[in-house]
Write an enzyme that holds these catalytic residues in place. Structure first.
Site, PDB file in Angstrom:
ATOM      1  N   GLN A 116      -2.219   4.656  10.347  1.00 47.17           N
ATOM      2  CA  GLN A 116      -3.377   4.823   9.457  1.00 47.17           C
ATOM      3  C   GLN A 116      -3.429   3.665   8.463  1.00 47.17           C
ATOM      4  OE1 GLN A 116      -3.448   9.231   8.100  1.00 47.17           O
ATOM      5  NE2 GLN A 116      -1.424   8.851   8.935  1.00 47.17           N
TER       6      GLN A 116
ATOM      7  N   HIS B 232      -7.552   3.134  10.911  1.00 45.55           N
ATOM      8  CA  HIS B 232      -8.384   2.870   9.731  1.00 45.55           C
ATOM      9  C   HIS B 232      -8.662   1.385   9.541  1.00 45.55           C
ATOM     10  CE1 HIS B 232      -6.964   7.033   8.056  1.00 45.55           C
ATOM     11  NE2 HIS B 232      -7.878   7.138   9.003  1.00 45.55           N
TER      12      HIS B 232
HETATM   13  P1  NAD Z   1      -0.811   9.299   1.645  1.00 43.43           P
HETATM   14  O1  NAD Z   1      -0.876   8.377   0.473  1.00 43.43           O
HETATM   15  O2  NAD Z   1      -1.760  10.431   1.701  1.00 43.43           O
HETATM   16  O3  NAD Z   1       0.657   9.958   1.726  1.00 43.43           O
HETATM   17  C1  NAD Z   1       1.798   9.168   1.698  1.00 43.43           C
HETATM   18  C2  NAD Z   1       2.939   9.992   2.247  1.00 43.43           C
HETATM   19  O4  NAD Z   1       4.057   9.135   2.354  1.00 43.43           O
HETATM   20  C3  NAD Z   1       3.351  11.173   1.349  1.00 43.43           C
HETATM   21  O5  NAD Z   1       3.534  12.325   2.164  1.00 43.43           O
HETATM   22  C4  NAD Z   1       4.695  10.716   0.754  1.00 43.43           C
HETATM   23  O6  NAD Z   1       5.601  11.801   0.554  1.00 43.43           O
HETATM   24  C5  NAD Z   1       5.200   9.804   1.841  1.00 43.43           C
HETATM   25  N1  NAD Z   1       6.116   8.756   1.383  1.00 43.43           N
HETATM   26  C6  NAD Z   1       6.136   8.117   0.187  1.00 43.43           C
HETATM   27  N2  NAD Z   1       7.097   7.187   0.179  1.00 43.43           N
HETATM   28  C7  NAD Z   1       7.696   7.247   1.398  1.00 43.43           C
HETATM   29  C8  NAD Z   1       8.759   6.526   2.000  1.00 43.43           C
HETATM   30  N3  NAD Z   1       9.384   5.544   1.340  1.00 43.43           N
HETATM   31  N4  NAD Z   1       9.097   6.843   3.265  1.00 43.43           N
HETATM   32  C9  NAD Z   1       8.475   7.830   3.959  1.00 43.43           C
HETATM   33  N5  NAD Z   1       7.465   8.551   3.417  1.00 43.43           N
HETATM   34  C10 NAD Z   1       7.076   8.251   2.167  1.00 43.43           C
HETATM   35  O7  NAD Z   1      -0.868   8.391   2.923  1.00 43.43           O
HETATM   36  P2  NAD Z   1      -1.543   8.647   4.334  1.00 43.43           P
HETATM   37  O8  NAD Z   1      -1.140   9.986   4.838  1.00 43.43           O
HETATM   38  O9  NAD Z   1      -1.260   7.446   5.150  1.00 43.43           O
HETATM   39  O10 NAD Z   1      -3.108   8.725   4.027  1.00 43.43           O
HETATM   40  C11 NAD Z   1      -3.724   7.893   3.096  1.00 43.43           C
HETATM   41  C12 NAD Z   1      -4.819   6.985   3.631  1.00 43.43           C
HETATM   42  O11 NAD Z   1      -4.823   5.816   2.818  1.00 43.43           O
HETATM   43  C13 NAD Z   1      -4.604   6.501   5.013  1.00 43.43           C
HETATM   44  O12 NAD Z   1      -5.856   6.408   5.584  1.00 43.43           O
HETATM   45  C14 NAD Z   1      -4.083   5.079   4.847  1.00 43.43           C
HETATM   46  O13 NAD Z   1      -4.716   4.232   5.787  1.00 43.43           O
HETATM   47  C15 NAD Z   1      -4.598   4.624   3.520  1.00 43.43           C
HETATM   48  N6  NAD Z   1      -3.611   3.790   2.804  1.00 43.43           N
HETATM   49  C16 NAD Z   1      -3.037   2.744   3.477  1.00 43.43           C
HETATM   50  C17 NAD Z   1      -2.066   1.957   2.844  1.00 43.43           C
HETATM   51  C18 NAD Z   1      -1.444   0.817   3.638  1.00 43.43           C
HETATM   52  O14 NAD Z   1      -2.116   0.228   4.504  1.00 43.43           O
HETATM   53  N7  NAD Z   1      -0.186   0.494   3.394  1.00 43.43           N
HETATM   54  C19 NAD Z   1      -1.676   2.235   1.535  1.00 43.43           C
HETATM   55  C20 NAD Z   1      -2.310   3.314   0.852  1.00 43.43           C
HETATM   56  C21 NAD Z   1      -3.268   4.089   1.523  1.00 43.43           C
END
Ligand code: NAD
Ligand code: ZN
Length: 274
Positions: free
Chosen positions: A112, A130
């Site tokens: 995602q 996404h």
């Molecule tokens: P989310 O922000 O809803 O949830 C993040 C999850 O990751 C939480 O359950 C949390 O407990 C867990 N988490 C936090 N730190 C962690 C770690 N070190 N190791 C393992 N797990 C950890 O994220 P989502 O479910 O991906 O949904 C959010 C949406 O936002 C998605 O569509 C995503 O594409 C987007 N998004 C993307 C990025 C990116 O590209 N890096 C960053 C932020 C949001």
């Protein structure tokens, strides 16, 4: 009393066993896998929604309001995200997933995330539900093109030049995309924004992978964002064993044959290949 084993070695052995006895394993990742690369998640401790209220920043109506009355706040939000994307490097979780694909232990990674870190780490079969923040897409013909890093750096620099007006933000947005090399149409960032549909080809492929998987590893996702959050359920209904790697429980936890309660980067460093 909590009977969850705290020794990471216990989980390493269990996961190795599951991987070795599977032939169609798939990794499904979310923002949590990139948290240790310095990209904040949306939800959870230290997530973006702690600093930017989701009532304003997480929906199209709120963002439109910000654009109209506080364009500089909107610029600060985008600049924050862009800066972290530009600084991030793959961590052990991205690297091990890439290595497991190369060694034939996993078929693909469905993500995602828009941060490009799985591909940077060497994963080949990556399905980005996404989109990808380092790519633009023509709104007329759909042609996609990867952008040079310099272009994003330039945009980040301009976003940081305060104060931002509506006019300067709009100009920045249009300059960022440029025009299509195939048809001359306008281009936009190739990311799925709140309320938009998923790219059809990636979604179809992800559905197939989830249906055919015998092991489905759900890593660093809150499993609250739909339709992506359907995939672990579809995999479970198709008899895949579910493994969840996330320090916090999620709606998927009750489906998991193995729940690994550690940060993904720290856990995968126990397998690290570099
Ligand atoms: P989310 O922000 O809803 O949830 C993040 C999850 O990751 C939480 O359950 C949390 O407990 C867990 N988490 C936090 N730190 C962690 C770690 N070190 N190791 C393992 N797990 C950890 O994220 P989502 O479910 O991906 O949904 C959010 C949406 O936002 C998605 O569509 C995503 O594409 C987007 N998004 C993307 C990025 C990116 O590209 N890096 C960053 C932020 C949001
Ligand atoms: Zn075009």
């Amino acid at each position: 009393m909590d009977s969850t084993p705290r020794d990471p070695a216990f989980y390493v052995e269990r996961l190795k066993g599951l991987l070795q006895s599977s032939s169609r394993a798939v990794a499904f990742t979310g923002a949590g896998v990139s948290e240790e690369s310095g990209i904040p998640t949306f939800r959870g401790k230290g997530g973006l929604w702690d600093r930017y209220p989701p009532s304003l920043y997480a929906n199209p109506a709120g963002l439109m309001l910000l654009f109209l009355v506080r364009p500089s706040w909107m610029a600060a939000f985008f600049s924050d995200i862009l800066d972290s994307l530009l600084r991030a490097k793959p961590n052990p979780c991205h690297r091990v997933i890439a290595q497991w694909e190369e060694e034939g232990f996993i078929k693909a990674v469905i993500t995602q995330n828009v941060d490009d870190l799985h591909s940077t780490a060497g994963s080949v079969n990556v399905y980005e539900l996404h989109g990808n923040a380092f790519r633009v897409r023509c709104v007329r013909c759909g042609d996609r093109e990867k952008l040079a890093r310099e272009r994003l750096l330039e945009t980040a620099k301009k976003l940081n030049e305060a104060p931002q007006s509506r006019r300067s933000l709009l100009r920045l947005f249009f300059d960022f995309g440029g025009s299509c090399r195939a048809c001359g149409g306008r281009r936009r960032p190739d990311v799925v924004l709140f309320g938009e549909g998923l790219p059809q080809e990636e979604w179809d492929r992800a559905l197939r992978l989830a249906t055919e998987a015998d092991l489905f590893m759900v890593i660093g996702t809150s499993s609250l964002v739909y339709p992506a959050a359907l995939l672990p359920r579809i995999a479970a209904e198709s008899d895949a064993r579910i493994v969840e790697i996330n320090p916090e429980p999620t709606p998927v936890s009750s489906l998991a044959a193995l729940r690994i309660p550690f940060p993904a980067g720290k856990f995968f460093s126990l397998f690290d290949v570099s």
